[in-house]
Write a protein that holds these residues in place. Structure first.
Motif, PDB file in Angstrom:
ATOM      1  N   CYS A 120       0.832  -1.210   0.000  1.00 15.76           N
ATOM      2  CA  CYS A 120       0.000   0.000   0.000  1.00 15.76           C
ATOM      3  C   CYS A 120       0.862   1.254   0.000  1.00 15.76           C
ATOM      4  N   CYS A 138      -5.847  -8.285   1.379  1.00  8.12           N
ATOM      5  CA  CYS A 138      -4.895  -8.273   2.488  1.00  8.12           C
ATOM      6  C   CYS A 138      -5.373  -9.204   3.596  1.00  8.12           C
ATOM      7  N   ALA A 216      -2.076   8.561   0.063  1.00  8.10           N
ATOM      8  CA  ALA A 216      -3.140   7.548   0.074  1.00  8.10           C
ATOM      9  C   ALA A 216      -4.515   8.182  -0.003  1.00  8.10           C
ATOM     10  N   TRP A 221      -8.249   3.915  -4.999  1.00  8.37           N
ATOM     11  CA  TRP A 221      -7.778   2.575  -4.688  1.00  8.37           C
ATOM     12  C   TRP A 221      -8.568   1.530  -5.476  1.00  8.37           C
ATOM     13  N   THR A 224     -10.886  -3.534  -2.792  1.00  6.98           N
ATOM     14  CA  THR A 224     -10.002  -4.089  -1.775  1.00  6.98           C
ATOM     15  C   THR A 224     -10.789  -4.909  -0.763  1.00  6.98           C
ATOM     16  N   THR A 248      -6.239   3.904   4.278  1.00  6.82           N
ATOM     17  CA  THR A 248      -6.045   3.605   2.864  1.00  6.82           C
ATOM     18  C   THR A 248      -7.350   3.740   2.085  1.00  6.82           C
TER      19      THR A 248
END
Length: 292
Positions: A120, A138, A216, A221, A224, A248
């Motif tokens: 990240c 993750c 971030a 993103w 996730t 994040t």
């Protein structure tokens, strides 16, 4: 299913990458290990582990050993000076570029523990990585440990933050394998940089002061999913995982794997990837989510 060892140049290092696949042409997956471990957290030569499971489902899987780990060259020694900074600014960009060029396709990225933190960090720092990443997963990933328990005091504050850096400073690296508290070793500088973030300091680089937190918050993103186990009471506790999610991608999916949630067992930090139940439990759900 086939397995082969490849090597990727990153600075003066040759990063070992285990390529695991059933057939050519599947969607590529890059898998990143965490602290005091190497790529074997994801696979065995006999075909067990998440990487092998994903290869059997048709994915084209790449599992590196980060610098100094596993079969990467050179191994750690008394004069080794790199830390997590080099993993963030050199290793991960080199690995993403390698997989992208070899396959000609964007990839999923799956991380365990601290591997998610360094990925990240790299993703936030280098916008040219964004087009190569489809989805991010993750397992047990946290940056800082917020909980205040005796277990945290002893294992994190005393062992990891004080004793381990002291031992590493004497030898240049912590011999976690010899001391029997890890599957691989870490450099003194890595421990110093990692400990800085574990101690609830701002998310900026202790080497060059790059502001990962600000970066971030300014990027988009990928989809996730964070997963952790209810018995992971320290290294990936759900509260610490959620804190990293807020840093994040607050829109990320978060799952706490437990019998109460309908899983086959109460998972911890390691068996979330290695337990035989996972193949009938959350691994199929992960494949469905990646294929959506």
């Amino acid at each position: 299913m086939k397995q082969e060892s490849l090597f990727v140049k990153s600075d003066e290092h040759q990063l070992h990458v285990r390529h695991i696949y059933q057939q050519e042409g599947g969607t590529p997956i890059l898998m990143l290990h965490g602290t005091i471990e190497n790529g074997k957290i994801f696979y065995t030569q006999s075909g067990k582990g998440l990487a092998c499971y994903l290869a059997k489902q048709g994915f084209d899987v790449y599992v590196p050993d980060l610098r100094g780990k596993g079969l990467s060259i050179p191994t750690l020694h008394e004069t080794t000076e790199h830390g997590q900074h080099e993993m963030i600014v050199a290793d991960i960009p080199s690995l993403v570029k390698f997989v992208a060029e070899k396959t000609g396709k964007p990839m999923h990225v799956i991380c365990h523990s601290w591997g998610g933190v360094v990925f990240c960090s790299s993703f936030a720092r280098f916008p040219d990585l964004h087009s190569h990443v489809l989805k991010l997963v993750c397992f047990g990933t946290k940056r800082s440990v917020y909980r205040k328990t005796f277990n945290k005091f002893w294992k994190v504050d005393v062992l990891f933050n004080r004793i381990a850096p002291f031992l590493a400073k004497r030898k240049g690296f912590i011999d976690a394998v010899k001391l029997k508290f890890g599957a691989d070793n870490e450099t003194s500088r890595f421990l110093k940089e990692c400990t800085y973030w574990v101690k609830i300091n701002p998310w900026h680089d202790p080497v060059d002061q790059f502001e990962y937190g600000n970066a971030a918050n300014s990027i988009e993103w990928p989809d996730t999913w964070h997963l952790t186990g209810v018995n992971d009471d320290l290294l990936g506790h759900i509260d610490d995982v959620k804190a990293f999610v807020e840093e994040t991608n607050p829109a990320a999916k978060v799952s706490l794997l437990s019998k109460q949630a309908g899983n086959l067992k109460d998972y911890d930090h390691i068996d979330i990837l290695t337990d035989a139940n996972a193949v009938q439990d959350h691994f199929p759900e992960l494949v469905s989510w990646l294929n959506k």
